[in-house]
Scaffold this motif. Structure first.
Motif, PDB file in Angstrom:
ATOM      1  N   LYS A   9      70.424  68.307  40.566  1.00 11.16           N
ATOM      2  CA  LYS A   9      70.727  67.231  39.615  1.00 11.16           C
ATOM      3  C   LYS A   9      70.217  67.573  38.221  1.00 11.16           C
ATOM      4  CE  LYS A   9      70.539  63.626  43.184  1.00 11.16           C
ATOM      5  NZ  LYS A   9      69.823  62.407  43.658  1.00 11.16           N
ATOM      6  N   VAL A  10      69.042  68.206  38.159  1.00  8.63           N
ATOM      7  CA  VAL A  10      68.504  68.637  36.862  1.00  8.63           C
ATOM      8  C   VAL A  10      69.445  69.636  36.206  1.00  8.63           C
ATOM      9  CG1 VAL A  10      66.623  69.878  35.721  1.00  8.63           C
ATOM     10  CG2 VAL A  10      66.106  68.191  37.501  1.00  8.63           C
ATOM     11  N   TYR A  11      69.866  70.633  36.967  1.00  8.40           N
ATOM     12  CA  TYR A  11      70.793  71.617  36.424  1.00  8.40           C
ATOM     13  C   TYR A  11      72.087  70.956  35.951  1.00  8.40           C
ATOM     14  CZ  TYR A  11      68.395  75.992  37.671  1.00  8.40           C
ATOM     15  OH  TYR A  11      67.537  77.053  37.735  1.00  8.40           O
ATOM     16  N   ARG A  12      72.622  70.055  36.754  1.00  9.50           N
ATOM     17  CA  ARG A  12      73.873  69.403  36.375  1.00  9.50           C
ATOM     18  C   ARG A  12      73.734  68.666  35.046  1.00  9.50           C
ATOM     19  NH1 ARG A  12      74.113  67.094  42.328  1.00  9.50           N
ATOM     20  NH2 ARG A  12      75.116  68.846  43.424  1.00  9.50           N
ATOM     21  N   GLU A  13      72.613  67.981  34.875  1.00 12.85           N
ATOM     22  CA  GLU A  13      72.417  67.225  33.644  1.00 12.85           C
ATOM     23  C   GLU A  13      72.235  68.156  32.450  1.00 12.85           C
ATOM     24  OE1 GLU A  13      72.248  64.256  30.957  1.00 12.85           O
ATOM     25  OE2 GLU A  13      72.915  64.191  33.057  1.00 12.85           O
ATOM     26  N   VAL A  14      71.459  69.220  32.626  1.00 13.55           N
ATOM     27  CA  VAL A  14      71.271  70.194  31.545  1.00 13.55           C
ATOM     28  C   VAL A  14      72.608  70.802  31.135  1.00 13.55           C
ATOM     29  CG1 VAL A  14      70.313  72.470  30.980  1.00 13.55           C
ATOM     30  CG2 VAL A  14      68.873  70.748  32.093  1.00 13.55           C
ATOM     31  N   TYR A  15      73.400  71.222  32.117  1.00 16.63           N
ATOM     32  CA  TYR A  15      74.662  71.885  31.801  1.00 16.63           C
ATOM     33  C   TYR A  15      75.697  70.906  31.273  1.00 16.63           C
ATOM     34  CZ  TYR A  15      72.598  75.827  34.319  1.00 16.63           C
ATOM     35  OH  TYR A  15      71.778  76.840  34.733  1.00 16.63           O
ATOM     36  N   ARG A  16      75.660  69.670  31.756  1.00 19.15           N
ATOM     37  CA  ARG A  16      76.583  68.667  31.215  1.00 19.15           C
ATOM     38  C   ARG A  16      76.303  68.436  29.732  1.00 19.15           C
ATOM     39  NH1 ARG A  16      76.482  64.168  29.192  1.00 19.15           N
ATOM     40  NH2 ARG A  16      74.256  63.941  29.612  1.00 19.15           N
ATOM     41  N   GLU A  17      75.027  68.308  29.370  1.00 29.24           N
ATOM     42  CA  GLU A  17      74.671  68.109  27.965  1.00 29.24           C
ATOM     43  C   GLU A  17      75.137  69.288  27.108  1.00 29.24           C
ATOM     44  OE1 GLU A  17      70.677  67.053  25.343  1.00 29.24           O
ATOM     45  OE2 GLU A  17      70.487  68.328  27.120  1.00 29.24           O
ATOM     46  N   ARG A  18      74.974  70.489  27.618  1.00 33.90           N
ATOM     47  CA  ARG A  18      75.340  71.670  26.841  1.00 33.90           C
ATOM     48  C   ARG A  18      76.846  71.860  26.784  1.00 33.90           C
ATOM     49  NH1 ARG A  18      70.206  75.771  27.826  1.00 33.90           N
ATOM     50  NH2 ARG A  18      68.680  74.144  27.360  1.00 33.90           N
ATOM     51  N   ARG A  19      77.533  71.515  27.871  1.00 31.69           N
ATOM     52  CA  ARG A  19      78.996  71.533  27.810  1.00 31.69           C
ATOM     53  C   ARG A  19      79.489  70.569  26.749  1.00 31.69           C
ATOM     54  NH1 ARG A  19      82.418  67.839  31.575  1.00 31.69           N
ATOM     55  NH2 ARG A  19      81.032  66.492  30.371  1.00 31.69           N
TER      56      ARG A  19
END
Length: 438
Positions: free
Chosen positions: A305-315
Motif C-alpha cells: 500500500k505504501v508503494y502504491r501511494e508513493v507511485y500514484r503520487e509520482r504518476r
C-alpha cells in the motif's frame, strides 16, 4: 597489426553472439546517475520507502543466527518455504489452488530475467518466432535474440494487446510456414507503455492462443502495484494449461536480492529445474531466506500500500507536468499502475537522435527504439516516475519540454532532415539499440 577490429576474439564467438548489442538504458545509466541529471530513464523502485532499519536487522540475523543454512548451497527448485510464500503472494491476484497453483510447480529464479531465459532455453530453437507486444520489455528482447529467435510484434492500444492484430499475425505466420512457439505478454501495467489488457480482451487472447496451439508466457512484475482498484485477474488465474506465469520480488521488495519465480505446467517443472541447475546450480539461499523472512515476519501487504501511494503520487506529478509543459502534438498513456508512461512525440521529432541534447540539458529518458526488435519507435520515449520525487519529475519534464521545443524550432528552419539518423546532426545520437534488464 594482426586484425582490423578492436576485438581479437571476433572470429571465435559462437554464432548466437552475432548481433548482440549494447543496451540503450545501460548506456544512459553512466550519465543518468549524475546528481545534476533528472533521470526519467530507469525502472528502479523507490527502495527508500521500505523500513530499511528493520530490513537491515533482519538481514543481519540471517547471517549471524542462520548462516549455517542461508550461506550454504541449496536445491535447484528453490526452498519449499519460499515456494509456499510465493503461492500466498500469487493468491492475492487470484492464482490459487483452485486454478492449480502449487508450491510443487513453482521454480525460484534469479529475478524475472532468469525466468525468461529458462523459458527461452526450453522452447526456442534458432529461427523460431515469438509473438510479443509492440513495444515490449527490452530484457525479453535480449533473451529472445540470444536464443536466435525472431520477434514479431503485435500492436497495442490503450486497452492493451489488440486481439484482431494477434489473430492476423498468427494467420500470416502460418501461411508463411513460420513456426511460432509462444506469445510473450505483460498484460498488466505493461512495460514500457503502462497500459493494461482489458478484461474482455484477456479471454479473447487466451482463446486465440489456445486455437493456434500457442503457449502463453505471462510476465507480471507490476500486477500488485495498481493505483485505481484491483487489476484484472492474471491470465494464469483463468487458464492453467499452456500458461506460464513469471514474476519477481524486484518491484515489490528488493531488486538487489534478485529473486523471481515461474509457475509452470506440472509436466514442464522438472525440465525448468534441470535447466536452472545447468545455468546457476541453485538460487542464492541467503536471498531466498531474506524474501521468506520478509514475507513471514513483516507487514508486506501494508508495504504494498505504501508503494502504491508513493507511485500514484509520482504518476500524478508526471501526468500533470506533461499536461502543463509538453509542446502541442505530444501524447502519452495514462497508466493505472506500474512504473511507466509511454509518450509519442510531435511529428518529425526523433527520440533517439534527441538523447544527446537531452543529456546536455540534464534530463534522461529511454528512446522507444529499444523496445522494438526492428529498431522502430523513433517517435516514442519511455518515462519512469517511480524513483524521482514529484518536484524532480516536474523539473525533468520542464527540461525535456525545452529540448523538444528547440528541436521543433530547428525543424521549422532546417526541415525534417535535422537530427534524423543518417544526417550530420542525427549521427551524434545514434546509440546502438539492444536489450536491457531495467
Amino acid at each position: 597489426m594482426t586484425g582490423t577490429t578492436l576485438d581479437d576474439y571476433t572470429d571465435r564467438y559462437a554464432r548466437r553472439v552475432r548481433g548482440m548489442t549494447a543496451s540503450e538504458i545501460r548506456a544512459l545509466f553512466a550519465v543518468a546517475s549524475r546528481p545534476e541529471v533528472v533521470s526519467l530513464a530507469g525502472g528502479a523502485p523507490y527502495i527508500a520507502a521500505l523500513p530499511l532499519d528493520a530490513v537491515g536487522e533482519m538481514l543481519g540475523r540471517l547471517g549471524s543466527e542462520h548462516g549455517v543454512t542461508t550461506l550454504q548451497y541449496g536445491i535447484g527448485q528453490g526452498t519449499l518455504e519460499l515456494r509456499e510464500r510465493i503461492c500466498e503472494v500469487m493468491a492475492l491476484s487470484g492464482i490459487d489452488a483452485s486454478c492449480g497453483a502449487s508450491p510443487e510447480d513453482v521454480v525460484v529464479t534469479v529475478g524475472g530475467q532468469q525466468a525468461l531465459d529458462l523459458v527461452a532455453r526450453l522452447f526456442l530453437d534458432p529461427g523460431d518466432v515469438v509473438l510479443a507486444e509492440g513495444p515490449t520489455y527490452v530484457g525479453a528482447l535480449g533473451v529472445f535474440q540470444a536464443a536466435q529467435a525472431q520477434v514479431v510484434h503485435v500492436p497495442m492500444d490503450d486497452d492493451g494487446l489488440i486481439p484482431e492484430a494477434l489473430e492476423t499475425a498468427v494467420a500470416e505466420l502460418a501461411r508463411a510456414g513460420r513456426r511460432v512457439k509462444f506469445l510473450y505478454t505483460i498484460p498488466t501495467y505493461q512495460n514500457p507503455m503502462g497500459v493494461t489488457l482489458s478484461e474482455e480482451r484477456r479471454e479473447r487472447v487466451l482463446d486465440i492462443c489456445e486455437r493456434a496451439g500457442l503457449l502463453v508466457i505471462e510476465d507480471d512484475p507490476y500486477g500488485q502495484l495498481g493505483f485505481e482498484g484491483d487489476a484484472p485477474r492474471p491470465l494464469r488465474a483463468r487458464r492453467r494449461d499452456g500458461v506460464f506465469y513469471l514474476s519477481t520480488f524486484s518491484k515489490t521488495f528488493a531488486p538487489g536480492l534478485r529473486v523471481g519465480w515461474i509457475l509452470a505446467p506440472h509436466a514442464v517443472r522438472d525440465k525448468l529445474v534441470i535447466a536452472s541447475e545447468a545455468n546457476i546450480l541453485c538460487p542464492s539461499g541467503y536471498a531466498q531466506a531474506a524474501v521468506s523472512t520478509y514475507l513471514g515476519t513483516m507487514p508486506w501487504r501494508e508495504q504494498l500500500k505504501v508503494y502504491r501511494e508513493v507511485y500514484r503520487e509520482r504518476r500524478d506529478a508526471l501526468l500533470a507536468a506533461l499536461e502543463d509543459l509538453m509542446p502541442a502534438g505530444t501524447t502519452w498513456t495514462r497508466p493505472t499502475g506500474g512504473l511507466f508512461v509511454w509518450a509519442s512525440l510531435p511529428d518529425g521529432l526523433d527520440a533517439k537522435a534527441m538523447v544527446p541534447r537531452a543529456i546536455a540539458a540534464r534530463v534522461a529518458y529511454v528512446p522507444g527504439t529499444g523496445f522494438y526488435a526492428d529498431g522502430t519507435g523513433t517517435g516514442n520515449m519511455r518515462l519512469n516516475y517511480s524513483f524521482p520525487t514529484p518536484e524532480r519529475i516536474r523539473e525533468g519534464v520542464r527540461r525535456l519540454a525545452g529540448v523538444m521545443e528547440q528541436e521543433i524550432a530547428m525543424r521549422r528552419v532546417f526541415g525534417n532532415t535535422v537530427g534524423r539518423p543518417g544526417s550530420r546532426r542525427g549521427q551524434a545520437g545514434a546509440d546502438t539499440p539492444g536489450p536491457d534488464l531495467a
